[in-house]
Write an enzyme that holds these catalytic residues in place. Structure first.
Site, PDB file in Angstrom:
ATOM      1  N   GLU A  62     -16.494  59.398  -5.119  1.00 38.16           N
ATOM      2  CA  GLU A  62     -15.399  58.934  -5.967  1.00 38.16           C
ATOM      3  C   GLU A  62     -15.031  57.487  -5.606  1.00 38.16           C
ATOM      4  O   GLU A  62     -14.827  56.644  -6.490  1.00 38.16           O
ATOM      5  CB  GLU A  62     -14.184  59.851  -5.769  1.00 38.16           C
ATOM      6  CG  GLU A  62     -12.974  59.435  -6.578  1.00 38.16           C
ATOM      7  CD  GLU A  62     -11.670  59.798  -5.885  1.00 38.16           C
ATOM      8  OE1 GLU A  62     -11.656  60.706  -5.037  1.00 38.16           O
ATOM      9  OE2 GLU A  62     -10.661  59.142  -6.197  1.00 38.16           O
ATOM     10  N   ASP A  66     -15.444  54.634  -8.348  1.00 36.27           N
ATOM     11  CA  ASP A  66     -14.268  53.869  -8.749  1.00 36.27           C
ATOM     12  C   ASP A  66     -14.588  52.369  -8.756  1.00 36.27           C
ATOM     13  O   ASP A  66     -14.228  51.646  -9.687  1.00 36.27           O
ATOM     14  CB  ASP A  66     -13.130  54.179  -7.765  1.00 36.27           C
ATOM     15  CG  ASP A  66     -11.896  53.350  -8.012  1.00 36.27           C
ATOM     16  OD1 ASP A  66     -11.167  53.669  -8.955  1.00 36.27           O
ATOM     17  OD2 ASP A  66     -11.666  52.369  -7.281  1.00 36.27           O
ATOM     18  N   ASP A 131     -11.113  62.219 -10.823  1.00 37.31           N
ATOM     19  CA  ASP A 131     -11.826  61.914  -9.581  1.00 37.31           C
ATOM     20  C   ASP A 131     -13.282  62.371  -9.666  1.00 37.31           C
ATOM     21  O   ASP A 131     -14.195  61.687  -9.190  1.00 37.31           O
ATOM     22  CB  ASP A 131     -11.153  62.611  -8.390  1.00 37.31           C
ATOM     23  CG  ASP A 131      -9.766  62.039  -8.102  1.00 37.31           C
ATOM     24  OD1 ASP A 131      -9.409  61.016  -8.719  1.00 37.31           O
ATOM     25  OD2 ASP A 131      -9.051  62.624  -7.268  1.00 37.31           O
ATOM     26  N   GLU A 134     -15.277  59.941 -11.711  1.00 33.97           N
ATOM     27  CA  GLU A 134     -15.631  58.761 -10.903  1.00 33.97           C
ATOM     28  C   GLU A 134     -16.761  59.110  -9.931  1.00 33.97           C
ATOM     29  O   GLU A 134     -17.663  58.299  -9.699  1.00 33.97           O
ATOM     30  CB  GLU A 134     -14.412  58.247 -10.146  1.00 33.97           C
ATOM     31  CG  GLU A 134     -13.408  57.548 -11.064  1.00 33.97           C
ATOM     32  CD  GLU A 134     -12.224  56.957 -10.318  1.00 33.97           C
ATOM     33  OE1 GLU A 134     -11.690  55.941 -10.779  1.00 33.97           O
ATOM     34  OE2 GLU A 134     -11.821  57.526  -9.279  1.00 33.97           O
TER      35      GLU A 134
END
Lengths: 246, 246
Positions: A62, A66, A131, A134
Site C-alpha cells: 500500500e 500510494d 488501501d 493502492e
C-alpha cells in the site's frame, strides 16, 4: 516459508484460478507473480506472522502503491492540463486520490470479495478497500513496472470511474455540509483557523482544524482562510461518514 | 512563442553548450529536449509571461518532479529494507526528501550557477534550490521516462549525497534544538499538541504545532505526542534556518 500459506491460492487450485481471472479482469494484466496480488488482499488484521520481522500483509504494498498512484496522477494531470499552474494540478490530484474516491472505486471493482480481514464485517466504504486498491497498484508496479501501473491507473481507474470534469469544477461547500451534519447529529462543529509560517516564503498559509465534540476531525491547509476550512471540512466529512458506516 | 526566449540557450551558443555539459555532468544524461532543463532553472520570480494562461517557470516541473522523487524513493526503500514495516519506510522517506536535504544537495550540485531568480541575492539554503532540483527530476522524467529518473535519483542523489545509515539511525532531538534556538534568539517557543481523529481508525493520532512568536512555524503528526512534537519541531527548524539564511 510462504509455501504453506500460499498453497491454497496456487494457480492449480480452483480458488487460485478464480483469483487470477479476477485480477486479470479488473487490471487487464496477466499477473506474473500472483503472490504479490494475493498479498495485496491481506489486511493487517488478518496478517500471517512468520517471525518478529516477517509478516504477510498489504501495508508495504500500500505504501508503494500510494507513491506510484501519486506519480501517475501527477503525470496525467500535467499532460492533460498544459496551461494550468501547479496549484490547480496539486488541488485536482488531491481530489482524485481522496480516500473516499479510492474506497468507492475499490468497492465498484469488487475487491471486498477477496480482501481478508478480521473480524468479519461490512467493510464497504472503509479505508480497508482503498488501501487494498493502492496495494494492488504496488503489486502491479513490482510485477510489471511503471508503464503497466500507469496504464492500469489511467485506463482502469481515472477513465473508468472518475468524472474529471466534475472533479475540476467541483465547488462543493464542505463547510456548510459539515455544519449541517453537526446540526442533524447534535454534535457541535467548530473551526479553528490560524496563520501558518510554512515553507512557502511569499504566501501566507492558513491551517484550519474542524473540531467535533472537542476532537480534531479534519485538518486543512490553504492559501486563504476559506480554502483551509474547506479542506478541513472535507476531511472531517470523510471521517464522520466512514465512522457512521463502519 | 518560446523561440525568442530560448534562443540564448540554444545548443549552438556558447552558453547553451555550457548548460548542456552542466546538465550532462550532474545527471549523467544526454538531454534530448534541452528546453525542459532550461525551464527547470527558471524560478517564478524570474518567469516570462506570454499570456494570461501561459508562463515559463519551473513550478509545473517541480510539481511533477516532487511526485516522481516520492515514487522512486518509496521504491528504493521498499527494495532496500525488505523486513521493515510501512511506518519505518514512510518515516525514512520523509527524512530523505526533506527540504533541507534537497536544498543542500542542489547547492553541492552547483544549481545556483544556473538558476534564474529575481531580485539577485544569495539563494544558498533556500527552497529555490531544492525546488529547482525537483524540477530537474520532472524534466528528466518527461525527456527520458521513469527508468532514467530512477537512475538519476538513485545513483546521483541517494548514493552520492546521502548517508542512508545515518538517516535511519538519526534520532536527533529536534524539540530540544528548537527550544535552544528560541532561547538564543530570544523568541518564545511553544508546543500545542492535540489528539487528532484521523483517517486511521484504530490508532490515536496527535497533531502538534510549534509556535514561535505566536505564529505556527511547524506542524507535525505522529502516533505519539512525542513523535508529533518532534516532527513539528523539525519543520520549524527548517523554517527558521531557511529564514535566517535568506
Amino acid at each position: 516459508m510462504l509455501i504453506p500459506l500460499l498453497k491454497s491460492i496456487k494457480l492449480f487450485s480452483r480458488k487460485g484460478r478464480k483469483f487470477y481471472r479476477f485480477i486479470n479482469s479488473i487490471t487487464g494484466i496477466r499477473p506474473g507473480n500472483t503472490d504479490l496480488y494475493y498479498q495485496a488482499m491481506v489486511h493487517k488484521s488478518a496478517e500471517k506472522r512468520f517471525s518478529k520481522n516477517k509478516s504477510f500483509n498489504n501495508e508495504r504494498l500500500e505504501y508503494l502503491g500510494d507513491a506510484i498512484l501519486g506519480a501517475v496522477v501527477a503525470q496525467e494531470l500535467y499532460l492533460l492540463f498544459p496551461h494550468e499552474d501547479e496549484g490547480f494540478l496539486t488541488k485536482t490530484r488531491s481530489r482524485i486520490v481522496s480516500r473516499s474516491n479510492l474506497n468507492q472505486i475499490a468497492l465498484e471493482m469488487g475487491l471486498q470479495q477477496w480482501i481478508q480481514f478480521h473480524p468479519p464485517g461490512d467493510i464497504s466504504q472503509t479505508h480497508i478497500l482503498g488501501d487494498a486498491l493502492e496495494a494492488i497498484i504496488g503489486a502491479i508496479f513490482l510485477d510489471k513496472g511503471y508503464g503497466s501501473s500507469r496504464r492500469f491507473i489511467r485506463d482502469r481507474i481515472l477513465t473508468k470511474y472518475l468524472d474529471l470534469k466534475e472533479i475540476v469544477e467541483n465547488d462543493t461547500n464542505y463547510k456548510s455540509l459539515l455544519i449541517e451534519w453537526g446540526q442533524k447529529n447534535k454534535c457541535p462543529v467548530q473551526f479553528i483557523t490560524e496563520e501558518y509560517k510554512g515553507k512557502e516564503e511569499k504566501n501566507t498559509v492558513f491551517i484550519a482544524r474542524a473540531v467535533i465534540n472537542n476532537k480534531i476531525s479534519g485538518l486543512g491547509k490553504g492559501y486563504s482562510k476559506k480554502e483551509a476550512e474547506q479542506n478541513a471540512a472535507n476531511e472531517a466529512l470523510e471521517n464522520v461518514q466512514s465512522d457512521s458506516l463502519s
